[in-house]
Design an enzyme around this catalytic site. Structure first.
Site, PDB file in Angstrom:
ATOM      1  N   ASP A  43      43.055   1.940  38.154  1.00 26.34           N
ATOM      2  CA  ASP A  43      42.567   0.647  38.626  1.00 26.34           C
ATOM      3  C   ASP A  43      42.029  -0.183  37.462  1.00 26.34           C
ATOM      4  OD1 ASP A  43      41.888  -1.319  40.434  1.00 26.34           O
ATOM      5  OD2 ASP A  43      39.979  -0.392  40.998  1.00 26.34           O
ATOM      6  N   GLU A  99      44.055  -4.502  34.233  1.00 23.63           N
ATOM      7  CA  GLU A  99      44.717  -5.772  33.810  1.00 23.63           C
ATOM      8  C   GLU A  99      44.497  -6.046  32.321  1.00 23.63           C
ATOM      9  OE1 GLU A  99      42.796  -5.436  36.567  1.00 23.63           O
ATOM     10  OE2 GLU A  99      44.600  -5.143  37.756  1.00 23.63           O
ATOM     11  N   ASP A 104      43.496  -6.311  45.740  1.00 25.67           N
ATOM     12  CA  ASP A 104      42.444  -6.592  46.727  1.00 25.67           C
ATOM     13  C   ASP A 104      42.821  -7.714  47.679  1.00 25.67           C
ATOM     14  OD1 ASP A 104      41.110  -4.624  45.427  1.00 25.67           O
ATOM     15  OD2 ASP A 104      39.778  -5.964  44.310  1.00 25.67           O
TER      16      ASP A 104
END
Ligand code: GLC
Length: 822
Positions: free
Chosen positions: A430, A433, A506
């Protein structure tokens, strides 16, 4: 400035090559900084050309263009503004080997022509405009302006641009997980991996960068893959109805033209460049239950007990960040989980795999071994002036491994030893990015190794997450020995599918997001990422019972099926909304489990042959213009068509069925396709249709994968009055033996007429399943059967027709030919 006749370029040495430059310097800067105003420069008249094997070079005296024949159907174009190409390196295309032997070069008065058997790349001598034609000389794609560039005075290097003609009829698809309408015509989009909590429709950019699109015009599709990791932009007839452009903030203008003419061909060929997903462990295709955060241990146990007691199948339970000690990766919170190994084992004994989250941010803490090791080994990212890249994430102040360094990736891979030893079966990657609280991500001056091709974060940002999950996947692969790792990632770049499944991040518990999710997964599938899913139920916000159930139904037909929710929402498990909904949720999760052998076979077709798992209708019938705008229905594998219900309270909906004959999955009603039909949509149903002639393998109902061994294998065989092929794949389900060809591919051929039906089977492969017999359910025979012949012998079993118009035949798993006669 006249675009086609830009001013002459300055006089510099066009022959400069990398070898002649200082050691390690890969970029050639425009040497006229400060002398003239910076302006866009365009390729001009070609003054010389040369050939080196399958590479062709064209120079306008300063800039050079390389045309590389990659395969019969793929041609790569590169531009070097000052004649020196960058060293060959790509995270997306691991092997850039030549796959073609027959190609030719021709010159006429106006053009140079580089041809394979299938495609010709035409370079206009006067303007350097490039076009691609098929072998009938029909132009499929062409430059609107010559390739161009502009010096980047802040960072060095160039902004690089390509501008193509967009025909009035042209549609555009692809680009990964964008939340725009499925057809991208009229959009301008950006690729810059971004942590976008509760993203909205049309918000851009999102978590992933997939700079690949498919153009479809005059019934012909082609693809463009712009392999550039910098921030990149795509304009699909947005600024100018007649133009499509793509450009980037740096790096090389390097793109692949991928020939069709079918969308399916384009996607398969894109996969031939960037790879496919490895086979996942079979359990990874089951239902996964996740939430931020399930803790302590008693909560997990309770969850597991509920699944088993309520008889709702489930294969994986996830631990979100609270399992860690102060959010330090690779540690356990011993208060919540005093004995992880025991807990994971007990879960495993009950058929649950444990998947844990890992983030890239490593807490700055000298008492924490991971930080200490990373610091000692100099594995953390640094700013331009050598300060460490520090930022706040869950654990507080963090430093971040440079995953673009192969040595760091190897190290990261070894860090999973403890988790693997505790029995963890999968890792969820997770915040890669990378996400940083406050600033969003790293400043662009952060330096990266880029596998020896040094660069700033401008160049490495979009691949950071992919390199993290690559390190995770490869580390797990070593630690699991011959077992298949399961990984999931939020961020990625083209080729990430070689290492991981992805989820769309999300999302929000709303009907709009359920619909968006369907578009996002279809788009990911045509963009190389087949193993994808959404947070079922929505991550933030509160779904009501109906929305949750409709999302579970969509989840059955998402290649990756995981329910997930934010910690500040109400708990939502399949039983959270009362008995009526629980029963429907169970029925659909059971359907997922029955279809697992079919889904696994579709996965193999993806892995081995490059077929996407979800296929939007336009991919099946691209010649029909209306289909360019359909985004609701899709096929799951090649035999089952689904139309998720994405609106509340509706009793019926319109579904388009592509040409051919289809069966309603629930009633077995035969329906002629090539038209829209109205389908009833009570909450306990979903529009599902099966192609006539399909042979669909079905698993007996299990609460988790391999709960028990089957002694008989079931197939649903749908009658057809034309010949239809089906496919079934089997292997060990969790090892890499398939790479040594230990697997089995079964092909079925079904055909029938008014008084007979035949089913033929051919088997290839080295794997031997344990069961001996097939239980075949023959659906919708148009005649009353009186005789069945299996491999020349009369069948002696009953031929009774049940209330769903089925007969049941038991046959040896090795049968070759079954004939059913009136
Ligand atoms: C991010 C993830 C989400 C996760 C949360 C806590 O928001 O996208 O899935 O639950 O972080 O780790």
């Amino acid at each position: 400035m006249d675009e086609l006749n830009p001013p002459a370029a300055p006089d510099v040495n066009p022959e400069l090559t990398i070898d002649q430059l200082d050691d390690g310097i890969q970029h050639v800067n425009n040497p006229i900084v400060g002398l003239t105003a910076i302006e866009k420069k365009y390729l001009t008249k070609i003054v010389e050309y040369s050939q080196n094997n399958n590479n062709f070079y064209f120079s306008d005296g300063v800039a050079k263009v390389e045309v590389r024949v990659v395969s019969d159907e793929i041609i790569r174009i590169r531009l070097a503004p000052h004649g020196a190409f960058l060293e060959e390196f790509s995270y997306a295309v691991p092997e850039n080997t030549k796959r073609v032997t027959v190609f030719s070069f021709r010159e006429d008065e106006k053009n140079y022509r580089v041809s394979t058997n299938t495609v010709t790349c035409i370079i206009d001598k006067e303007t350097c405009l490039i076009s691609f034609a098929d072998n009938q000389d029909v132009i499929i794609n062409q430059d609107q302006a010559p390739m161009h560039w502009e010096e980047n005075s802040d960072f060095g290097g160039y902004y690089v641009y390509a501008t193509k003609k967009a025909s009035a009829e042209e549609s555009f698809f692809g680009l990964g997980d964008k939340t725009a309408n499925f057809n991208l015509r009229g959009k301008r989009l950006v690729n810059w991996n971004s942590d976008t909590y509760s993203f909205a429709k049309d918000q851009d950019p999102l978590y992933r960068s997939i700079p690949f699109y498919i153009g479809l015009s005059d019934e012909t599709a082609y693809g463009i893959f712009f392999d550039n990791t910098f921030k990149s932009y795509f304009d699909f007839a947005h600024e100018d109805n007649g133009k499509t452009s793509f450009w980037a903030d740096g790096g090389e203008l390097q793109y692949y033209y991928i020939h069709g003419p079918k969308m399916m061909d384009v996607v398969k060929r894109y996969h031939s460049l960037t790879g496919t997903h490895p086979m996942p462990p079979l359990w990874a295709l089951g239902f996964h239950q996740c939430r931020w955060s399930y803790y302590p241990e008693s909560k997990i146990k309770d969850l597991a007990r509920n699944f088993r007691e309520r008889k709702i199948p489930c294969d994986a339970i996830y631990l979100d960040i609270d399992y860690m000690d102060g959010y330090r990766c690779f540690t356990w919170n011993k208060k919540y989980f005093p004995d992880p190994k025991r807990m994971v084992k007990e879960l495993a004994d009950d058929g649950f795999r444990t998947v844990v989250i890992i983030d890239p941010g490593i807490k700055v803490d000298d008492n924490y071994w991971v930080f200490r090791e990373g610091k000692e080994k100099k594995y953390f990212c640094r700013r331009c002036d050598d300060y460490f890249m520090e930022g706040y994430v869950w654990p507080g102040r963090c430093q971040f491994p440079d995953f673009t360094n192969p040595e760091v990736r190897d190290w990261w891979g070894t860090l999973f030893e403890g988790l693997v030893d505790a029995g963890v079966a999968g890792v969820w990657n997770d915040m890669n990015e990378p996400a940083v609280f406050g600033s969003g991500t790293f400043p662009v001056d952060v330096r990266h190794n880029f596998d020896g091709h040094r660069g700033s974060h401008r160049k490495a940002h979009n691949v950071y997450g992919m390199q993290m999950v690559r390190a995770t996947y490869n580390g797990l692969k070593k630690l699991y020995k011959n077992k298949r790792p399961f990984t999931i990632t939020r961020a990625g770049y083209s080729g990430v599918q070689r290492y991981s499944s992805v989820w769309t991040g999300d999302n929000v518990a709303s009907w709009e997001h359920l619909k968006l999710g369907s578009v996002q997964l279809q788009r990911l599938s045509v963009s190389g990422i087949s193993f994808c899913g959404t947070d079922i139920g929505g991550f933030s916000g509160e779904p009501d019972a109906e929305l949750f159930t409709r999302w579970i139904q969509f989840g059955v037909f998402s290649p990756f099926m995981r329910a997930h929710s934010a910690g500040d929402t109400r708990e939502r498990e399949p039983w959270s909304f009362g008995e009526v909904y629980e029963a429907i949720n169970r029925k659909f999760i059971e359907l997922r489990y029955r279809l697992l052998p079919y889904i696994y076979s579709a996965f193999w077709e993806h892995h081995k042959y490059g077929f996407p798992i979800l296929r939007p209708v336009v991919m099946l019938e691209q010649e029909d213009k209306t289909n360019h705008y359909r985004e609701n229905e899709f096929t799951f594998g090649d035999k089952i068509l689904v139309a998720p219900v994405t609106e509340p309270g509706i009793q019926q909906m319109v579904v388009y069925l592509p040409k051919g004959k289809w069966y309603d999955y629930w009633t077995h009603e035969l329906i002629e396709g090539g038209r829209e039909i109205t389908v009833a949509t009570p909450l306990d149903s979903l529009p599902i249709f099966v192609k006539a002639g399909s042979v669909i393998p079905e698993s007996p109902l299990m609460q988790y994968v391999n709960e028990f061994e089957v002694d008989e294998f079931m197939f649903q065989v749908y009658y057809s009055d034309y010949e239809v092929r089906s496919f079934y794949y089997e292997d060990h389900g969790d090892t890499f033996a398939y790479e040594q060809d230990i697997y089995m591919e079964k092909k079925f051929l079904v055909n029938g007429d008014a008084t007979s039906m035949t089913i033929k089977q051919s088997i290839e492969g080295l794997f031997t399943p344990r069961y001996e017999t097939y239980d075949l359910k023959i659906i919708s025979l148009p005649f009353t059967p009186s005789r069945v012949i299996i491999d020349n012998r009369d069948y002696t079993g009953s031929l009774e027709v049940d209330d769903l118009h089925r007969i049941r035949i038991q046959a040896s798993k090795n049968f070759r030919n079954i004939q059913i006669l009136a």
